[in-house]
Design an enzyme around this catalytic site. Structure first.
Site, PDB file in Angstrom:
ATOM      1  N   SER A   7       0.824  -1.217   0.000  1.00  0.00           N
ATOM      2  CA  SER A   7       0.000   0.000   0.000  1.00  0.00           C
ATOM      3  C   SER A   7       0.855   1.263   0.000  1.00  0.00           C
ATOM      4  CB  SER A   7      -0.924   0.006   1.220  1.00  0.00           C
ATOM      5  OG  SER A   7      -0.163  -0.071   2.413  1.00  0.00           O
ATOM      6  N   ASN A  94      -1.997  -1.827  13.750  1.00  0.00           N
ATOM      7  CA  ASN A  94      -3.444  -1.603  13.743  1.00  0.00           C
ATOM      8  C   ASN A  94      -3.843  -0.304  14.428  1.00  0.00           C
ATOM      9  OD1 ASN A  94      -3.375  -4.059  12.526  1.00  0.00           O
ATOM     10  ND2 ASN A  94      -4.279  -5.216  14.226  1.00  0.00           N
ATOM     11  N   THR A 139     -38.918  27.308 -10.095  1.00  0.00           N
ATOM     12  CA  THR A 139     -39.260  25.980  -9.585  1.00  0.00           C
ATOM     13  C   THR A 139     -39.529  25.154 -10.838  1.00  0.00           C
ATOM     14  OG1 THR A 139     -41.645  26.410  -9.480  1.00  0.00           O
ATOM     15  CG2 THR A 139     -40.385  26.917  -7.497  1.00  0.00           C
ATOM     16  N   HIS A 140     -39.187  23.899 -10.812  1.00  0.00           N
ATOM     17  CA  HIS A 140     -39.330  23.019 -11.993  1.00  0.00           C
ATOM     18  C   HIS A 140     -38.569  23.575 -13.191  1.00  0.00           C
ATOM     19  CE1 HIS A 140     -42.747  21.165  -9.781  1.00  0.00           C
ATOM     20  NE2 HIS A 140     -42.987  22.410  -9.448  1.00  0.00           N
ATOM     21  N   SER A 261     -13.274  25.176 -28.428  1.00  0.00           N
ATOM     22  CA  SER A 261     -13.436  23.884 -29.064  1.00  0.00           C
ATOM     23  C   SER A 261     -12.377  23.768 -30.140  1.00  0.00           C
ATOM     24  CB  SER A 261     -14.832  23.787 -29.674  1.00  0.00           C
ATOM     25  OG  SER A 261     -14.825  22.877 -30.754  1.00  0.00           O
ATOM     26  N   LYS A 267     -17.018  28.541 -29.878  1.00  0.00           N
ATOM     27  CA  LYS A 267     -17.314  27.948 -28.571  1.00  0.00           C
ATOM     28  C   LYS A 267     -16.484  28.515 -27.431  1.00  0.00           C
ATOM     29  CE  LYS A 267     -19.687  24.829 -27.666  1.00  0.00           C
ATOM     30  NZ  LYS A 267     -19.597  23.410 -28.016  1.00  0.00           N
ATOM     31  N   ASN A 269     -16.388  27.076 -23.695  1.00  0.00           N
ATOM     32  CA  ASN A 269     -16.991  26.012 -22.889  1.00  0.00           C
ATOM     33  C   ASN A 269     -16.725  26.169 -21.391  1.00  0.00           C
ATOM     34  OD1 ASN A 269     -17.943  24.773 -25.231  1.00  0.00           O
ATOM     35  ND2 ASN A 269     -16.027  23.639 -25.511  1.00  0.00           N
ATOM     36  N   GLU A 274     -18.319  22.123 -15.372  1.00  0.00           N
ATOM     37  CA  GLU A 274     -18.691  20.780 -15.854  1.00  0.00           C
ATOM     38  C   GLU A 274     -17.885  19.707 -15.126  1.00  0.00           C
ATOM     39  OE1 GLU A 274     -19.636  20.647 -20.412  1.00  0.00           O
ATOM     40  OE2 GLU A 274     -18.040  22.075 -20.071  1.00  0.00           O
ATOM     41  N   TYR A 301      -9.592  -5.499  13.555  1.00  0.00           N
ATOM     42  CA  TYR A 301      -8.914  -5.100  12.323  1.00  0.00           C
ATOM     43  C   TYR A 301      -8.969  -6.233  11.302  1.00  0.00           C
ATOM     44  CZ  TYR A 301      -5.489  -3.692   8.903  1.00  0.00           C
ATOM     45  OH  TYR A 301      -4.893  -3.367   7.712  1.00  0.00           O
ATOM     46  N   GLN A 306      -7.374  -1.547   4.777  1.00  0.00           N
ATOM     47  CA  GLN A 306      -6.347  -0.835   4.009  1.00  0.00           C
ATOM     48  C   GLN A 306      -6.987  -0.106   2.822  1.00  0.00           C
ATOM     49  OE1 GLN A 306      -2.373  -2.582   3.496  1.00  0.00           O
ATOM     50  NE2 GLN A 306      -2.817  -2.656   1.313  1.00  0.00           N
ATOM     51  N   LYS A 309      -7.958   4.085   2.462  1.00  0.00           N
ATOM     52  CA  LYS A 309      -7.154   5.284   2.217  1.00  0.00           C
ATOM     53  C   LYS A 309      -7.381   5.945   0.870  1.00  0.00           C
ATOM     54  CE  LYS A 309      -4.022   3.369   5.334  1.00  0.00           C
ATOM     55  NZ  LYS A 309      -4.953   2.206   5.312  1.00  0.00           N
TER      56      LYS A 309
HETATM   57  N1  ARG Z   1      -1.173  -1.199   5.637  1.00  0.00           N
HETATM   58  C1  ARG Z   1      -2.105  -1.548   6.647  1.00  0.00           C
HETATM   59  C2  ARG Z   1      -3.402  -0.742   6.510  1.00  0.00           C
HETATM   60  O1  ARG Z   1      -3.381   0.191   5.809  1.00  0.00           O
HETATM   61  C3  ARG Z   1      -1.536  -1.280   7.984  1.00  0.00           C
HETATM   62  C4  ARG Z   1      -2.041  -2.181   9.061  1.00  0.00           C
HETATM   63  C5  ARG Z   1      -1.610  -3.566   8.798  1.00  0.00           C
HETATM   64  N2  ARG Z   1      -1.856  -4.412   9.926  1.00  0.00           N
HETATM   65  C6  ARG Z   1      -1.735  -5.705   9.833  1.00  0.00           C
HETATM   66  N3  ARG Z   1      -1.989  -6.385  10.892  1.00  0.00           N
HETATM   67  N4  ARG Z   1      -1.370  -6.303   8.732  1.00  0.00           N
HETATM   68  O2  ARG Z   1      -4.418  -1.063   7.077  1.00  0.00           O
END
Ligand code: ARG
Length: 445
Positions: A7, A94, A139-140, A261, A267, A269, A274, A301, A306, A309
């Site tokens: 990650s 965790n 309205t509408h 355009s 044009k 735009n 948008e 957990y 993961q 994010k």
């Molecule tokens: N990269 C993991 C996450 O974003 C970190 C936590 C990982 N924990 C584990 N027990 N493998 O959640």
């Protein structure tokens, strides 16, 4: 497996929060006598150096080390040796990742609240500059009643005020430190969670270690707030697109914020509104994405988390950028008052005023409604507006009509008569504008 589970290519963005958390954790470990002061000093110095390297762009993140947490810890051990191996005492990834994400979102909440404030201020500037100008209210998407342009703009200020409340509220609720929950059950080592929390600017510590590592409500709340903000921006964007069309011709967007355009030379735009409207898809999607990820997870957990994010980063970036550019767009648009005035005098938007006028003369509303309906039908046949009829002609529809009727048949007369609190009358809007200005002036960016 390494490639699939890594990650770091996205969570590297948490480095600042990760290092801040580790510094506070190490200092607490030393104060509690769990590591020595010398070890703590080595750790914090090492972390400082690593942070500087990351900031300089010279740090090598290694995907085989999975995530930002392992990358930083490995670099620390490489740099300072055995002391580095003690940093992770009484901590798990965790609780570490939950901490990092809370710290990160706290910063982004503040940033977005600031952008919201800037946008509200830009709307207020336009509302002030156009005070007294009348436009059709819809309205509408049918012309309904004349309103002040300022009143229309202040409607958005209210939406963004609620958004600011939501994001501030989200920040307040997430500002609890989960660190010390360790893997899920807490730790037997004599840690001081409160001290770490205080050092990191948290208001307190989370109450339950299992909830601490399993919970992503704060991320969900953030994503929900972002989705509502982007939906508000999208509605505003839609109006700007409509208003900038030849059909409406109500506004002109600055050239710098439009594109041409490649094939049609005439044009201009409105790409920015948008795109803002279009990006609501991903911001709404990010909320649905994380809700779906979390929905079937048993405590505590699970690696699924993961996946929290990327939606969070994407929504924060998209919303921040959309807010900032919308404020700019507003500062650089011009209202085309000629077109707006032409629109506001057509479409029988003062029909309700005529009915209200009749009510004022003692006619029951349902009857008045019928009288005005007949007058409008007559105008449609003749191809004129209510205000174009003479007094004698109007009196054919109701004998109670007198000379003073013309004051309510003009768009300005109509709009400015609506002085109820929160209404579009000039006096009501002037008051609302002053109150809004005061409220926003009192906020610090
Ligand atoms: N990269 C993991 C996450 O974003 C970190 C936590 C990982 N924990 C584990 N027990 N493998 O959640």
């Amino acid at each position: 497996v390494e490639a699939f589970t890594a990650s770091v290519h996205f969570d590297a963005r948490l480095y600042r929060e990760d290092i801040a958390g580790s510094r506070a954790h190490a200092r607490m470990l030393a104060r509690q006598g769990i590591i020595s002061q010398a070890e703590c000093d080595a750790i914090t110095a090492g972390l400082d150096a690593i942070e500087a390297e990351i900031e300089a762009g010279t740090f090598q993140f290694r995907p085989e080390l999975e995530d930002v947490h392992m990358n930083i810890e490995a670099a620390l051990v490489e740099r300072i040796g055995d002391a580095g191996k003690k940093l992770h005492t009484a901590r798990s990834r965790n609780d570490q990742v939950a901490l990092d994400l809370r710290l990160y979102l706290r910063r982004r909440c503040d940033e977005i609240a600031g952008h919201l404030l800037d946008l509200q201020r830009a709307l207020v500037r336009q509302a002030e500059a156009n005070l007294g100008r009348i436009m059709p209210g819809y309205t509408h998407l049918q012309r309904a009643q004349p309103v002040l342009i300022s009143h229309h703009l202040l409607a958005y200020v209210e939406m963004f005020e609620r958004d600011r409340g939501r994001i501030t509220d989200c920040r307040r609720r997430l500002n609890q430190s989960p660190l010390g929950a360790a893997a899920l059950a807490g730790t037997g080592l004599p840690i001081d969670r409160h001290a770490v929390a205080a050092e990191l600017g948290f208001d307190g510590v989370t109450a339950n270690s299992m909830d601490s590592v399993a919970d992503r409500d704060f991320a969900l709340e953030f994503l929900a707030s972002c989705a509502i903000i982007q939906v508000h921006l999208s509605r505003l964007a839609e109006e700007l697109v409509l208003w900038a069309s030849t059909e409406f011709g109500f506004i002109e967007l600055a050239d710098a914020y439009c594109t041409g355009s490649s094939i049609m030379p005439q044009k201009k735009n409105p790409d920015i509104p948008e795109l803002i409207r279009g990006k609501s898809g991903r911001v709404i999607g990010n909320l649905v994405s994380l809700l779906t990820t979390v929905k079937g997870l048993p405590l505590t957990y699970n690696r699924d988390l993961q996946e929290d994010k990327e939606p969070v980063f994407d929504s924060a970036d998209t919303v921040a950028a959309s807010l900032a550019i919308t404020a700019e767009l507003l500062d650089h648009l011009r209202f085309n008052h000629k077109r707006i005035e032409a629109a506001v005098t057509a479409g029988f938007m003062t029909a309700t005023d005529l009915a209200d006028y009749l009510v004022g003369k003692g006619i029951p509303f349902r009857e008045a409604h019928g009288v005005v309906g007949r007058a409008v039908a007559h105008c449609l046949e003749r191809g004129c507006d209510l205000a174009d009829l003479s007094l004698a002609e109007l009196q054919r529809f109701s004998p109670v009509i007198e000379e003073d009727v013309f004051a309510v048949l003009t768009p300005a007369g109509s709009a400015n008569s609506r002085i109820s609190t929160g209404g579009t009358g000039l006096e009501a809007v002037r008051e609302a504008l002053a109150a809004t200005r005061q409220r926003l002036d009192a906020c610090t960016r």
